[in-house]
Scaffold this motif. Structure first.
Motif, PDB file in Angstrom:
ATOM      1  N   VAL A 258       0.843  -1.202   0.000  1.00  0.00           N
ATOM      2  CA  VAL A 258       0.000   0.000   0.000  1.00  0.00           C
ATOM      3  C   VAL A 258       0.876   1.248   0.000  1.00  0.00           C
ATOM      4  O   VAL A 258       0.608   2.205  -0.723  1.00  0.00           O
ATOM      5  N   VAL A 259       1.947   1.223   0.792  1.00  0.00           N
ATOM      6  CA  VAL A 259       2.874   2.362   0.832  1.00  0.00           C
ATOM      7  C   VAL A 259       3.526   2.554  -0.527  1.00  0.00           C
ATOM      8  O   VAL A 259       3.588   3.670  -1.052  1.00  0.00           O
ATOM      9  N   ALA A 260       4.014   1.463  -1.118  1.00  0.00           N
ATOM     10  CA  ALA A 260       4.659   1.548  -2.430  1.00  0.00           C
ATOM     11  C   ALA A 260       3.677   2.048  -3.486  1.00  0.00           C
ATOM     12  O   ALA A 260       4.033   2.871  -4.337  1.00  0.00           O
ATOM     13  N   THR A 261       2.437   1.582  -3.400  1.00  0.00           N
ATOM     14  CA  THR A 261       1.419   2.007  -4.363  1.00  0.00           C
ATOM     15  C   THR A 261       1.066   3.473  -4.168  1.00  0.00           C
ATOM     16  O   THR A 261       0.819   4.193  -5.140  1.00  0.00           O
ATOM     17  N   TYR A 262       1.079   3.947  -2.938  1.00  0.00           N
ATOM     18  CA  TYR A 262       0.822   5.365  -2.665  1.00  0.00           C
ATOM     19  C   TYR A 262       1.909   6.238  -3.282  1.00  0.00           C
ATOM     20  O   TYR A 262       1.641   7.330  -3.792  1.00  0.00           O
ATOM     21  N   LEU A 263       3.142   5.749  -3.260  1.00  0.00           N
ATOM     22  CA  LEU A 263       4.260   6.536  -3.774  1.00  0.00           C
ATOM     23  C   LEU A 263       4.259   6.644  -5.306  1.00  0.00           C
ATOM     24  O   LEU A 263       4.780   7.619  -5.853  1.00  0.00           O
ATOM     25  N   LEU A 264       3.686   5.678  -5.999  1.00  0.00           N
ATOM     26  CA  LEU A 264       3.683   5.713  -7.468  1.00  0.00           C
ATOM     27  C   LEU A 264       3.014   6.958  -8.043  1.00  0.00           C
ATOM     28  O   LEU A 264       3.601   7.638  -8.889  1.00  0.00           O
ATOM     29  N   PRO A 265       1.790   7.293  -7.638  1.00  0.00           N
ATOM     30  CA  PRO A 265       1.193   8.524  -8.176  1.00  0.00           C
ATOM     31  C   PRO A 265       1.966   9.783  -7.774  1.00  0.00           C
ATOM     32  O   PRO A 265       2.016  10.743  -8.535  1.00  0.00           O
ATOM     33  N   LEU A 266       2.570   9.759  -6.579  1.00  0.00           N
ATOM     34  CA  LEU A 266       3.385  10.902  -6.170  1.00  0.00           C
ATOM     35  C   LEU A 266       4.542  11.109  -7.141  1.00  0.00           C
ATOM     36  O   LEU A 266       4.849  12.230  -7.536  1.00  0.00           O
ATOM     37  N   LEU A 267       5.176  10.009  -7.526  1.00  0.00           N
ATOM     38  CA  LEU A 267       6.273  10.096  -8.494  1.00  0.00           C
ATOM     39  C   LEU A 267       5.788  10.582  -9.850  1.00  0.00           C
ATOM     40  O   LEU A 267       6.528  11.224 -10.587  1.00  0.00           O
ATOM     41  N   GLY A 268       4.529  10.289 -10.154  1.00  0.00           N
ATOM     42  CA  GLY A 268       3.949  10.716 -11.423  1.00  0.00           C
ATOM     43  C   GLY A 268       3.420  12.138 -11.411  1.00  0.00           C
ATOM     44  O   GLY A 268       2.907  12.615 -12.423  1.00  0.00           O
TER      45      GLY A 268
ATOM     46  N   SER B 287      -5.589   9.424  -3.865  1.00  0.00           N
ATOM     47  CA  SER B 287      -6.750   9.030  -3.063  1.00  0.00           C
ATOM     48  C   SER B 287      -6.786   7.512  -2.907  1.00  0.00           C
ATOM     49  O   SER B 287      -6.006   6.784  -3.530  1.00  0.00           O
ATOM     50  N   ALA B 288      -7.725   7.051  -2.107  1.00  0.00           N
ATOM     51  CA  ALA B 288      -7.925   5.611  -1.937  1.00  0.00           C
ATOM     52  C   ALA B 288      -8.269   4.973  -3.279  1.00  0.00           C
ATOM     53  O   ALA B 288      -7.806   3.873  -3.587  1.00  0.00           O
ATOM     54  N   ASP B 289      -9.052   5.679  -4.090  1.00  0.00           N
ATOM     55  CA  ASP B 289      -9.414   5.144  -5.414  1.00  0.00           C
ATOM     56  C   ASP B 289      -8.189   4.996  -6.312  1.00  0.00           C
ATOM     57  O   ASP B 289      -8.087   4.025  -7.061  1.00  0.00           O
ATOM     58  N   HIS B 290      -7.264   5.951  -6.252  1.00  0.00           N
ATOM     59  CA  HIS B 290      -6.031   5.833  -7.037  1.00  0.00           C
ATOM     60  C   HIS B 290      -5.257   4.578  -6.622  1.00  0.00           C
ATOM     61  O   HIS B 290      -4.800   3.810  -7.475  1.00  0.00           O
ATOM     62  N   ILE B 291      -5.126   4.380  -5.328  1.00  0.00           N
ATOM     63  CA  ILE B 291      -4.372   3.234  -4.813  1.00  0.00           C
ATOM     64  C   ILE B 291      -5.055   1.931  -5.222  1.00  0.00           C
ATOM     65  O   ILE B 291      -4.396   0.997  -5.689  1.00  0.00           O
ATOM     66  N   LYS B 292      -6.378   1.870  -5.080  1.00  0.00           N
ATOM     67  CA  LYS B 292      -7.126   0.658  -5.455  1.00  0.00           C
ATOM     68  C   LYS B 292      -7.003   0.367  -6.946  1.00  0.00           C
ATOM     69  O   LYS B 292      -6.852  -0.788  -7.355  1.00  0.00           O
ATOM     70  N   THR B 293      -7.046   1.399  -7.764  1.00  0.00           N
ATOM     71  CA  THR B 293      -6.934   1.218  -9.212  1.00  0.00           C
ATOM     72  C   THR B 293      -5.569   0.664  -9.586  1.00  0.00           C
ATOM     73  O   THR B 293      -5.465  -0.245 -10.414  1.00  0.00           O
ATOM     74  N   ILE B 294      -4.522   1.203  -8.984  1.00  0.00           N
ATOM     75  CA  ILE B 294      -3.167   0.722  -9.279  1.00  0.00           C
ATOM     76  C   ILE B 294      -3.009  -0.722  -8.834  1.00  0.00           C
ATOM     77  O   ILE B 294      -2.481  -1.559  -9.576  1.00  0.00           O
ATOM     78  N   LEU B 295      -3.465  -1.040  -7.620  1.00  0.00           N
ATOM     79  CA  LEU B 295      -3.358  -2.419  -7.133  1.00  0.00           C
ATOM     80  C   LEU B 295      -4.148  -3.379  -8.020  1.00  0.00           C
ATOM     81  O   LEU B 295      -3.672  -4.474  -8.338  1.00  0.00           O
TER      82      LEU B 295
ATOM     83  N   ASP C  41      -8.895  -2.114   2.336  1.00  0.00           N
ATOM     84  CA  ASP C  41      -9.435  -0.777   2.605  1.00  0.00           C
ATOM     85  C   ASP C  41      -8.950  -0.199   3.933  1.00  0.00           C
ATOM     86  O   ASP C  41      -8.658   0.996   4.016  1.00  0.00           O
ATOM     87  N   ASP C  42      -8.858  -1.042   4.958  1.00  0.00           N
ATOM     88  CA  ASP C  42      -8.420  -0.543   6.268  1.00  0.00           C
ATOM     89  C   ASP C  42      -6.991  -0.018   6.222  1.00  0.00           C
ATOM     90  O   ASP C  42      -6.680   1.027   6.790  1.00  0.00           O
ATOM     91  N   LYS C  43      -6.105  -0.750   5.547  1.00  0.00           N
ATOM     92  CA  LYS C  43      -4.706  -0.333   5.456  1.00  0.00           C
ATOM     93  C   LYS C  43      -4.567   0.934   4.615  1.00  0.00           C
ATOM     94  O   LYS C  43      -3.764   1.814   4.932  1.00  0.00           O
ATOM     95  N   ILE C  44      -5.349   1.024   3.563  1.00  0.00           N
ATOM     96  CA  ILE C  44      -5.306   2.216   2.704  1.00  0.00           C
ATOM     97  C   ILE C  44      -5.761   3.444   3.499  1.00  0.00           C
ATOM     98  O   ILE C  44      -5.102   4.481   3.483  1.00  0.00           O
ATOM     99  N   GLU C  45      -6.871   3.321   4.199  1.00  0.00           N
ATOM    100  CA  GLU C  45      -7.387   4.446   4.982  1.00  0.00           C
ATOM    101  C   GLU C  45      -6.434   4.827   6.110  1.00  0.00           C
ATOM    102  O   GLU C  45      -6.249   6.011   6.399  1.00  0.00           O
ATOM    103  N   LEU C  46      -5.794   3.833   6.742  1.00  0.00           N
ATOM    104  CA  LEU C  46      -4.820   4.126   7.798  1.00  0.00           C
ATOM    105  C   LEU C  46      -3.644   4.917   7.238  1.00  0.00           C
ATOM    106  O   LEU C  46      -3.235   5.929   7.808  1.00  0.00           O
ATOM    107  N   LEU C  47      -3.110   4.475   6.109  1.00  0.00           N
ATOM    108  CA  LEU C  47      -1.995   5.188   5.485  1.00  0.00           C
ATOM    109  C   LEU C  47      -2.382   6.617   5.128  1.00  0.00           C
ATOM    110  O   LEU C  47      -1.664   7.561   5.454  1.00  0.00           O
ATOM    111  N   LEU C  48      -3.528   6.770   4.478  1.00  0.00           N
ATOM    112  CA  LEU C  48      -3.958   8.106   4.058  1.00  0.00           C
ATOM    113  C   LEU C  48      -4.173   9.030   5.258  1.00  0.00           C
ATOM    114  O   LEU C  48      -3.854  10.221   5.189  1.00  0.00           O
ATOM    115  N   SER C  49      -4.671   8.487   6.355  1.00  0.00           N
ATOM    116  CA  SER C  49      -4.874   9.326   7.539  1.00  0.00           C
ATOM    117  C   SER C  49      -3.542   9.722   8.167  1.00  0.00           C
ATOM    118  O   SER C  49      -3.425  10.809   8.737  1.00  0.00           O
TER     119      SER C  49
END
Length: 88
Positions: free
Chosen positions: A3-13, A19-27, A36-44
């Motif tokens: 989830v952390v690695a996936t969060y960083l991909l759009p940042l690099l782009g 958002s959570a939707d961006h992370i879910k789409t990439i995964l 969903d719980d891990k994604i929301e925890l990271l985003l918070s």
């Protein structure tokens, strides 16, 4: 970690607020399940923070963690004049 690695991909782009939707789409694009719980925890936890500062803070914390035991040791068990196998 995925989830952390996936969060960083759009940042690099160039997306400064993935958002959570961006992370879910990439995964989903690589066939990985989205928790969903891990994604929301990271985003918070990263909300309103500069990611470079978060990474720097994490590096400082990891530097203080004992890494334990000895390093890598390779023993040539072939004996005689045999050539040791390459590791890389």
């Amino acid at each position: 970690m995925k989830v952390v690695a996936t969060y960083l991909l759009p940042l690099l782009g160039g997306n400064n607020k993935p958002s959570a939707d961006h992370i879910k789409t990439i995964l989903a694009s690589v066939g990985a399940d989205a928790d969903d719980d891990k994604i929301e925890l990271l985003l918070s936890q990263v909300k309103g923070k500069d990611i470079t500062e978060v990474i720097a803070s994490g590096r400082e914390k990891l530097a203080s963690v004992p890494s334990g035991g000895g390093g890598f040791c390779f023993v040539n068990c072939l004996g005689g004049g045999a050539k040791a196998p390459r590791l890389l």
